[in-house]
Scaffold this motif. Structure first.
Motif, PDB file in Angstrom:
ATOM      1  N   HIS A 110      71.774  32.564  89.274  1.00  0.00           N
ATOM      2  CA  HIS A 110      72.172  32.427  90.682  1.00  0.00           C
ATOM      3  C   HIS A 110      73.219  33.441  91.123  1.00  0.00           C
ATOM      4  O   HIS A 110      73.479  33.564  92.313  1.00  0.00           O
ATOM      5  CB  HIS A 110      72.732  31.017  90.926  1.00  0.00           C
ATOM      6  N   ILE A 111      73.824  34.133  90.168  1.00  0.00           N
ATOM      7  CA  ILE A 111      74.909  35.067  90.491  1.00  0.00           C
ATOM      8  C   ILE A 111      74.596  36.426  89.896  1.00  0.00           C
ATOM      9  O   ILE A 111      74.138  36.528  88.759  1.00  0.00           O
ATOM     10  CB  ILE A 111      76.252  34.534  89.940  1.00  0.00           C
ATOM     11  N   GLU A 112      74.827  37.458  90.700  1.00  0.00           N
ATOM     12  CA  GLU A 112      74.575  38.825  90.231  1.00  0.00           C
ATOM     13  C   GLU A 112      75.740  39.725  90.601  1.00  0.00           C
ATOM     14  O   GLU A 112      76.524  39.409  91.486  1.00  0.00           O
ATOM     15  CB  GLU A 112      73.281  39.371  90.846  1.00  0.00           C
ATOM     16  N   THR A 113      75.840  40.815  89.878  1.00  0.00           N
ATOM     17  CA  THR A 113      76.789  41.868  90.245  1.00  0.00           C
ATOM     18  C   THR A 113      75.989  43.159  90.343  1.00  0.00           C
ATOM     19  O   THR A 113      75.094  43.419  89.541  1.00  0.00           O
ATOM     20  CB  THR A 113      77.912  42.033  89.212  1.00  0.00           C
ATOM     21  N   ASP A 114      76.299  43.928  91.355  1.00  0.00           N
ATOM     22  CA  ASP A 114      75.611  45.183  91.606  1.00  0.00           C
ATOM     23  C   ASP A 114      76.620  46.125  92.254  1.00  0.00           C
ATOM     24  O   ASP A 114      77.181  45.794  93.301  1.00  0.00           O
ATOM     25  CB  ASP A 114      74.425  44.924  92.539  1.00  0.00           C
TER      26      ASP A 114
END
Length: 77
Positions: free
Chosen positions: A7-11
């Motif tokens: 549910h959580i991403e970093t980009d």
């Protein structure tokens, strides 16, 4: 229990790499701050239609994982 990493991403191209809810630009810290300020999950779901109940839970699990192994060493004064 849900897995927060679904549910959580970093980009680096989104909000300078801050953790956000997947497929949105809603930062995790915003959700945590709003919960801490007294907003309910229902308040957040109404304010952010792309948010799901599992996204909110994932933010809490993410925060717990981030600080789980933190060690604070007091500085002598």
């Amino acid at each position: 229990m849900i897995s927060w990493n679904l549910h959580i991403e970093t980009d680096p191209g989104k909000l300078f790499g801050k953790p956000v809810i997947t497929k949105t630009r809603i930062p995790v810290d915003l959700i945590l701050e709003k919960l801490a300020s007294g907003d309910t999950p229902d308040d957040l779901l109404e304010a952010y239609p792309k948010l799901t109940p599992d996204d909110i839970t994932a933010c809490l699990l993410f925060a717990a994982d981030v600080i789980k192994n933190e060690v604070l060493i007091p500085i002598a004064s």
